[in-house]
Scaffold this active site. Structure first.
Site, PDB file in Angstrom:
ATOM      1  N   VAL A 474       5.316  -5.301 -28.740  1.00 36.85           N
ATOM      2  CA  VAL A 474       6.262  -4.566 -27.893  1.00 36.85           C
ATOM      3  C   VAL A 474       7.695  -4.798 -28.365  1.00 36.85           C
ATOM      4  CG1 VAL A 474       7.204  -4.342 -25.567  1.00 36.85           C
ATOM      5  CG2 VAL A 474       4.734  -4.580 -25.895  1.00 36.85           C
ATOM      6  N   LYS A 578       5.044  -9.671 -16.579  1.00 36.52           N
ATOM      7  CA  LYS A 578       4.675  -9.501 -15.162  1.00 36.52           C
ATOM      8  C   LYS A 578       4.760 -10.788 -14.347  1.00 36.52           C
ATOM      9  CE  LYS A 578       1.106  -6.184 -16.564  1.00 36.52           C
ATOM     10  NZ  LYS A 578       1.121  -6.561 -17.986  1.00 36.52           N
ATOM     11  N   VAL A 608       4.258  -2.334 -14.469  1.00 34.53           N
ATOM     12  CA  VAL A 608       3.157  -1.510 -13.986  1.00 34.53           C
ATOM     13  C   VAL A 608       3.248  -0.151 -14.671  1.00 34.53           C
ATOM     14  CG1 VAL A 608       2.029  -0.479 -11.984  1.00 34.53           C
ATOM     15  CG2 VAL A 608       3.250  -2.651 -11.736  1.00 34.53           C
ATOM     16  N   ALA A 610       3.288   0.640 -17.901  1.00 31.28           N
ATOM     17  CA  ALA A 610       4.018   0.707 -19.168  1.00 31.28           C
ATOM     18  C   ALA A 610       5.278   1.546 -19.008  1.00 31.28           C
ATOM     19  CB  ALA A 610       3.115   1.238 -20.273  1.00 31.28           C
ATOM     20  N   LYS A 681      -0.331  -6.412 -10.981  1.00 33.93           N
ATOM     21  CA  LYS A 681       0.304  -5.101 -10.838  1.00 33.93           C
ATOM     22  C   LYS A 681       0.291  -4.631  -9.385  1.00 33.93           C
ATOM     23  CE  LYS A 681      -0.801  -3.567 -15.544  1.00 33.93           C
ATOM     24  NZ  LYS A 681      -1.571  -2.609 -16.375  1.00 33.93           N
TER      25      LYS A 681
END
Length: 814
Positions: A474, A578, A608, A610, A681
């Site tokens: 990422v 997260k 949540v 992406a 999430k």
């Protein structure tokens, strides 16, 4: 083609309206007339609404005054009986609506922003309706249908592109002579009435002028134009016949309230000139504002002098301020909380003194507030008591030519010195278009006259980024996206993204001037220092760099533990991690509150879905007064991929392996199969919906037996095929019934749960493809037809894009 805007004073009486009609009748060609509310009506509308919200029956008196004002004007215009009757019937419809709104506010003792915006709109709606009967050869266009706004964080900003398109289409089918109410607009997503803020009628006129490529925008008001100085002080003050857009903006922002500052921008980009005219002296030339300031512009070094004659200066001073982070933040936070406006700031380079200019009416309260804020430091002697100086005045000189001429400041202070005037404090913008200074009020007239006789802002906004996890999937994608977009952001938005630090699990690299993103990996390996969470936090804070943003692209609990210290030191946090947002509720709430108190950002949209705009959408709903009552979602791209992949030829165990090979599943897929990621999430979503939820509150219905989670990973892979037969039998039965399996997370009535759910073709989750996510949000407003957000919910590229979007939002780039 011309756009003409008439202000409230210009339309304040029947006679004034008839005078305006004469001005308009003298025009030829296509015209757009923009009308404000009658003078004083907007203030009366809002003060009456506050009385109603307080449960004060006197609101009825205020409402009667509003009615009488409009009826009086209608009567004094002397329409014929039939026309007046027709007009009054329409006016009464609007007044009945307004009466019902006031009554509702009074009964529930509540005034929401939405209701306040609607109440404020009636000033222009009433005035423009009356004027439409005076200008009976003009077509009336509804601004609510033409000016569309985006609503975010309690603000309404016009969608220029959409509004321009609507305006063009409406004007194309008109007679070429139209009347429109200023100030009012509508939210494009909900079609609710909004407004463009104080001075919004000027803004409306500018939007119309820009959309229609007008030849000129005329602002008709009750002054002759921009003056070179206050004519009450300087007898020789004159109307400035020509100004550049920049000069006009500077004069407006400081004190020359001739036009609403945002008015300038829509026409500036189209190079449409603005002319300021006096409704009561239409024969005068007024002020002409353009890019070059007019062909015959004066060659004076300054264009105008603005002044505020009731200034008080408060000084916070002490050696204990030197090198201390957050002193100025505390000053302005304390003042802002008490609605005290500051119009000048001067700080010593040694950081041991900060002086602020305020209006005299706010001085005593400002002094009290600052002494309370720094009470401990004052008691210890590290900061002196707040010094309050009264009877001061602030002067600002403005002119484009200043930036091309060296020695302007020297000449200014020389002029003042020669006149025996001492400067108490001074501030100069980086653009060199404005120099402001504070002097004794008794010298104001002398100073203004001396300057008037003697004389005839950085390039980019910068965000400093610290990216942790830069060599991960990422983080790597994020840096590539930043590198690609940097030139465009500079060119189009004057925004510079300066990557001042990068780090991975082993090393960290910091550079105040910015790290070369073409070879940051090599630089990190060669020049990076040993990294740890403590080192990361200390280095970021020690750099004491402005507009700092800490970007976490890891899944590390130790990195997430840094957020509190960073936010508490005015560093914004953007994270794809997260852990923090799903940690103990008290910690989550503390982070949110710290960010709010410190006026920085804590953004985690990608936690949540992406890159899907889920959290921002939920915040918009709740911030606008809606209440989320149910959340249903497929939040695991991995599990959705698995249940979309299993088939007659691909058993469950193979689908799990395929998910891991495709990079969707964790190295240990049992993390996904247990629903642990989905628990986090769902907890985050429930909290953002306004509910206190802990991870332990989530009830999970496992779809494979517990024994597969208890052994080693090797044992899992060796035995997971034992469940294939059961899943295949269930898949075949569902296929006959026209159903599919989805791993659904749900919040409703204070309960969080998740597990496999069978959905048929009528269910919105049925056609969810691949690794996509979907969330269905049921609210008080979106009840019968819930809101659905659907799309890629996994993948490094879209996750990085979501992080990037959060970063850009900090800069308020649109």
């Amino acid at each position: 083609m011309k756009v003409m805007k008439f202000g409230g004073t210009s339309l304040g009486s029947a006679q004034n309206i008839l005078n305006v009609k004469k001005i308009i009748d003298a025009e030829k060609g296509s015209l757009v007339i923009v009308a404000s509310a009658f003078g004083g009506i907007t203030d009366k509308l809002m003060s009456t609404s506050l009385l109603a919200a307080d449960g004060n029956a006197l609101y009825e008196t205020g409402f009667r005054e509003i009615i009488e004002r409009h009826f009086s004007i209608i009567k004094d215009i002397h329409f014929d009986e039939k026309t007046e009757g027709d007009l009054l019937s329409k006016i009464n419809v609007l007044l009945d609506e307004l009466s019902n709104i006031y009554k509702g506010v009074y009964l529930i003792n509540d005034l929401s922003q939405r209701t306040s915006d609607k109440i404020a709109s009636y000033g222009e709606r009433l005035s423009s309706l009356i004027i439409s009967y005076v200008l009976n050869d003009f077509e009336y266009l509804d601004a609510i249908q033409l000016i569309k706004t985006n609503s975010a964080f309690g603000k309404h900003t016009p969608d220029i592109e959409l509004s321009s398109s609507l305006i063009k289409n409406a004007f194309a089918t008109s007679s070429g002579k139209v009347l429109v109410a200023g100030f009012i607009s509508a939210c494009k997503s909900r079609n609710e009435i909004t407004n463009l803020g104080r001075g919004g009628s000027d803004y409306t006129a500018a939007i119309f002028a820009s959309a229609l490529d007008a030849d000129v925008l005329e602002i008709w008001t009750d002054v002759d134009g921009f003056m070179s100085a206050d004519p009450k002080v300087i007898s020789g003050a004159y109307v400035i016949e020509h100004l550049t857009f920049t000069e006009a903006t500077e004069l407006c922002n400081f004190g020359a309230k001739v036009i609403y500052p945002p008015t300038i921008f829509p026409v500036y980009h189209k190079n449409i000139p603005i002319r300021i005219k006096n409704t009561f002296h239409p024969e005068l030339p007024g002020t002409f504002i353009s890019h070059d300031g007019g062909e015959n512009k004066r060659k004076a070094l300054i264009k105008g002098i603005s002044s505020i004659d009731d200034t008080c200066l408060l000084t916070v001073q002490g050696l204990g301020m030197v090198g201390i982070i957050g002193v100025n933040y505390r000053i302005f936070r304390a003042l802002a909380k008490n609605a005290i406006s500051v119009f000048l700031v001067s700080q010593a380079s040694s950081e041991n003194s900060t002086s602020i200019g305020v209006r005299s009416v706010d001085a005593d309260l400002a002094s009290q507030v600052l002494e309370e804020e720094f009470a401990n430091e004052i008691a210890l002697g590290s900061i002196n008591r707040v010094q309050l100086e009264r009877d001061l005045a602030t002067v600002s000189i403005v002119g484009e030519n200043m930036k091309y001429t060296p020695g302007i400041a020297g000449k200014l202070f020389e002029t003042l010195g020669k006149s025996g005037i001492s400067v108490v404090a001074c501030a100069q913008g980086a653009s060199e278009v404005n120099i402001s200074f504070v002097i004794k009020n008794k010298y104001l007239r002398k100073a203004l006259n001396s300057i008037h006789d003697s004389f005839f802002l950085s390039e980019y906004k910068v965000l400093n980024l610290f990216i942790v996890g830069c060599t991960g999937i990422v983080g790597g994608h994020l840096i590539e996206q930043i590198k690609k977009q940097q030139p465009k952001l500079k060119q189009q938005y004057s925004l510079k993204l300066n990557v001042a630090g990068v780090a991975n699990g082993r090393k960290a690299l910091f550079c105040r001037e910015g790290i070369d993103l073409d070879n940051y990996r090599e630089l990190l390996d060669k020049e990076g220092i040993a990294s740890s969470p403590t080192i990361l936090q200390d280095k970021v804070l020690d750099m004491n760099i402005f507009n700092a943003v800490f970007v976490d692209c890891t899944a590390s609990e130790t990195v997430a533990s840094l957020y509190d210290g960073l936010l508490g030191n005015n560093v914004s946090v953007v994270t794809a991690n997260k852990i923090a947002a799903s940690s103990a509720y008290d910690n989550y709430l503390k982070l949110k509150n710290t960010a709010r108190e410190r006026n920085v950002k804590f953004l985690f949209e990608t936690n949540v879905g992406a890159g899907l705009p889920i959290i921002n959408t939920m915040n918009s709903l709740t911030n606008s007064g809606d209440k989320i009552i149910k959340i249903e979602a497929v939040l695991s791209g991995t599990l959705n991929f698995i249940f979309n992949t299993i088939s007659k030829d691909i058993p469950f165990s193979k689908a799990v392996k395929m998910a891991k090979e495709a990079g969707y599943a964790e190295p240990d897929p049992r993390v996904d199969l247990s629903g642990q990621d989905v628990i986090r999430k769902l907890v985050i979503l429930s909290r953002e919906a306004g509910y206190r939820v802990e991870q332990k509150d989530v009830k999970v219905k496992l779809f494979i037996p517990q024994k597969y989670f208890d052994g080693t990973l090797d044992e899992f892979w060796a035995s997971i095929n034992e469940v294939d037969r059961g899943f295949e039998e269930r898949r075949q039965n569902l296929e006959v019934e026209g159903k599919r399996l989805r791993f659904v997370a749900r919040y409703e009535d204070g309960k969080c749960e998740m597990g496999l759910q069978e959905v048929d073709m009528s269910h919105p989750f049925y056609d969810l493809e691949g690794s996509n996510n979907i969330i269905q949000i049921t609210t008080e407003r979106y009840n019968e037809y819930p809101m659905i957000i659907k799309g890629y919910g996994a993948g490094a590229s879209v996750t990085a894009a979501g992080v990037f979007s959060d970063i850009i939002s900090i800069a308020n780039v649109r």
